[in-house]
Design a protein around this motif. Structure first.
Motif, PDB file in Angstrom:
ATOM      1  N   TYR A 143     -37.780  47.951  40.407  1.00 15.19           N
ATOM      2  CA  TYR A 143     -37.666  47.238  41.681  1.00 15.19           C
ATOM      3  C   TYR A 143     -36.692  46.075  41.553  1.00 15.19           C
ATOM      4  N   LYS A 144     -36.952  45.208  40.595  1.00 12.15           N
ATOM      5  CA  LYS A 144     -36.062  44.093  40.273  1.00 12.15           C
ATOM      6  C   LYS A 144     -36.426  43.630  38.870  1.00 12.15           C
ATOM      7  N   ALA A 145     -35.658  42.708  38.326  1.00 17.11           N
ATOM      8  CA  ALA A 145     -35.879  42.264  36.948  1.00 17.11           C
ATOM      9  C   ALA A 145     -37.354  41.947  36.702  1.00 17.11           C
ATOM     10  N   GLY A 146     -37.957  42.664  35.770  1.00 16.70           N
ATOM     11  CA  GLY A 146     -39.335  42.408  35.379  1.00 16.70           C
ATOM     12  C   GLY A 146     -40.396  43.009  36.276  1.00 16.70           C
ATOM     13  N   THR A 147     -39.986  43.683  37.351  1.00 18.12           N
ATOM     14  CA  THR A 147     -40.957  44.206  38.316  1.00 18.12           C
ATOM     15  C   THR A 147     -40.769  45.700  38.552  1.00 18.12           C
ATOM     16  N   ALA A 148     -41.860  46.440  38.403  1.00 23.79           N
ATOM     17  CA  ALA A 148     -41.886  47.872  38.704  1.00 23.79           C
ATOM     18  C   ALA A 148     -42.457  48.061  40.102  1.00 23.79           C
ATOM     19  N   LYS A 149     -42.040  49.117  40.775  1.00 21.68           N
ATOM     20  CA  LYS A 149     -42.628  49.451  42.076  1.00 21.68           C
ATOM     21  C   LYS A 149     -43.332  50.795  41.956  1.00 21.68           C
ATOM     22  N   MET A 150     -44.595  50.787  42.330  1.00 24.38           N
ATOM     23  CA  MET A 150     -45.387  52.010  42.351  1.00 24.38           C
ATOM     24  C   MET A 150     -45.212  52.619  43.744  1.00 24.38           C
ATOM     25  N   GLN A 151     -44.885  53.895  43.791  1.00 25.74           N
ATOM     26  CA  GLN A 151     -44.612  54.537  45.079  1.00 25.74           C
ATOM     27  C   GLN A 151     -45.326  55.868  45.205  1.00 25.74           C
ATOM     28  N   ARG A 152     -45.697  56.169  46.417  1.00 21.97           N
ATOM     29  CA  ARG A 152     -46.262  57.468  46.787  1.00 21.97           C
ATOM     30  C   ARG A 152     -47.442  57.872  45.916  1.00 21.97           C
ATOM     31  N   ILE A 153     -48.331  56.937  45.699  1.00 21.90           N
ATOM     32  CA  ILE A 153     -49.552  57.215  44.946  1.00 21.90           C
ATOM     33  C   ILE A 153     -50.536  57.859  45.918  1.00 21.90           C
ATOM     34  N   ALA A 154     -50.978  59.049  45.602  1.00 25.97           N
ATOM     35  CA  ALA A 154     -51.868  59.752  46.525  1.00 25.97           C
ATOM     36  C   ALA A 154     -52.843  60.631  45.755  1.00 25.97           C
ATOM     37  N   VAL A 155     -54.040  60.719  46.296  1.00 20.63           N
ATOM     38  CA  VAL A 155     -55.066  61.616  45.767  1.00 20.63           C
ATOM     39  C   VAL A 155     -55.526  62.483  46.932  1.00 20.63           C
ATOM     40  N   HIS A 156     -55.562  63.773  46.729  1.00 19.70           N
ATOM     41  CA  HIS A 156     -56.013  64.696  47.771  1.00 19.70           C
ATOM     42  C   HIS A 156     -57.372  64.239  48.289  1.00 19.70           C
ATOM     43  N   GLN A 157     -57.558  64.337  49.581  1.00 21.36           N
ATOM     44  CA  GLN A 157     -58.781  63.830  50.216  1.00 21.36           C
ATOM     45  C   GLN A 157     -60.059  64.355  49.563  1.00 21.36           C
ATOM     46  N   ALA A 158     -60.066  65.591  49.150  1.00 18.36           N
ATOM     47  CA  ALA A 158     -61.267  66.183  48.539  1.00 18.36           C
ATOM     48  C   ALA A 158     -61.637  65.525  47.214  1.00 18.36           C
ATOM     49  N   TYR A 159     -60.692  64.801  46.593  1.00 23.61           N
ATOM     50  CA  TYR A 159     -60.932  64.205  45.284  1.00 23.61           C
ATOM     51  C   TYR A 159     -61.016  62.679  45.314  1.00 23.61           C
ATOM     52  N   ARG A 160     -60.958  62.097  46.506  1.00 24.03           N
ATOM     53  CA  ARG A 160     -61.040  60.635  46.608  1.00 24.03           C
ATOM     54  C   ARG A 160     -62.450  60.160  46.274  1.00 24.03           C
ATOM     55  N   SER A 161     -62.545  58.909  45.868  1.00 25.74           N
ATOM     56  CA  SER A 161     -63.817  58.263  45.502  1.00 25.74           C
ATOM     57  C   SER A 161     -64.418  58.844  44.233  1.00 25.74           C
ATOM     58  N   LYS A 162     -63.602  59.485  43.415  1.00 20.65           N
ATOM     59  CA  LYS A 162     -64.071  60.044  42.144  1.00 20.65           C
ATOM     60  C   LYS A 162     -63.399  59.356  40.953  1.00 20.65           C
ATOM     61  N   GLY A 163     -62.560  58.349  41.238  1.00 22.01           N
ATOM     62  CA  GLY A 163     -61.939  57.581  40.171  1.00 22.01           C
ATOM     63  C   GLY A 163     -60.547  58.041  39.763  1.00 22.01           C
ATOM     64  N   TYR A 164     -60.054  59.118  40.367  1.00 26.40           N
ATOM     65  CA  TYR A 164     -58.732  59.633  39.978  1.00 26.40           C
ATOM     66  C   TYR A 164     -57.605  58.663  40.324  1.00 26.40           C
ATOM     67  N   GLY A 165     -57.674  58.048  41.483  1.00 25.82           N
ATOM     68  CA  GLY A 165     -56.648  57.091  41.885  1.00 25.82           C
ATOM     69  C   GLY A 165     -56.588  55.911  40.936  1.00 25.82           C
ATOM     70  N   ARG A 166     -57.737  55.426  40.539  1.00 23.38           N
ATOM     71  CA  ARG A 166     -57.819  54.312  39.591  1.00 23.38           C
ATOM     72  C   ARG A 166     -57.185  54.694  38.258  1.00 23.38           C
ATOM     73  N   VAL A 167     -57.538  55.870  37.743  1.00 16.63           N
ATOM     74  CA  VAL A 167     -56.983  56.340  36.469  1.00 16.63           C
ATOM     75  C   VAL A 167     -55.473  56.486  36.571  1.00 16.63           C
ATOM     76  N   LEU A 168     -54.992  57.061  37.661  1.00 21.89           N
ATOM     77  CA  LEU A 168     -53.563  57.255  37.864  1.00 21.89           C
ATOM     78  C   LEU A 168     -52.820  55.921  37.888  1.00 21.89           C
ATOM     79  N   LEU A 169     -53.324  54.966  38.680  1.00 27.11           N
ATOM     80  CA  LEU A 169     -52.645  53.681  38.794  1.00 27.11           C
ATOM     81  C   LEU A 169     -52.689  52.905  37.472  1.00 27.11           C
ATOM     82  N   LEU A 170     -53.818  52.913  36.790  1.00 23.16           N
ATOM     83  CA  LEU A 170     -53.898  52.215  35.503  1.00 23.16           C
ATOM     84  C   LEU A 170     -52.942  52.829  34.477  1.00 23.16           C
ATOM     85  N   ALA A 171     -52.778  54.146  34.516  1.00 25.92           N
ATOM     86  CA  ALA A 171     -51.828  54.803  33.611  1.00 25.92           C
ATOM     87  C   ALA A 171     -50.396  54.381  33.942  1.00 25.92           C
TER      88      ALA A 171
END
Length: 84
Positions: free
Chosen positions: A4-32
């Motif tokens: 994005y700019k010096a020292g900053t990353a931009k996370m984009q288009r993070i998505a979890v299929h609706q059937a799998y939401r609230s199961k922790g996948y989004g959290r695992v993906l973003l932390l990775a």
């Protein structure tokens, strides 16, 4: 995960299929992605969160930095940031 700019990353288009939401996948993906950003040398992360997902990102340490919501692809978003 993009540069994005010096020292900053931009996370984009993070998505979890609706059937799998609230199961922790989004959290695992973003932390990775944050771990990868740290390994590359980024010091902070920004993202544009859909307003309905704002609380999800707050729980993961992000803070709203936009003054007001804005539209992206016809959907209200807020810009958020987190120190890595």
């Amino acid at each position: 995960l993009i540069y994005y700019k010096a020292g900053t990353a931009k996370m984009q288009r993070i998505a979890v299929h609706q059937a799998y939401r609230s199961k922790g996948y989004g959290r695992v993906l973003l932390l990775a992605l944050e771990g990868l950003a740290r390994e590359i040398g980024f010091k902070s992360s920004i993202l544009d969160a859909q307003c309905h997902a704002e609380d999800f990102y707050i729980k993961l340490g992000y803070k709203v930095i936009s003054l007001e919501p804005f539209y992206d692809a016809g959907i209200l978003h807020v810009r958020m940031e987190k120190a890595l």
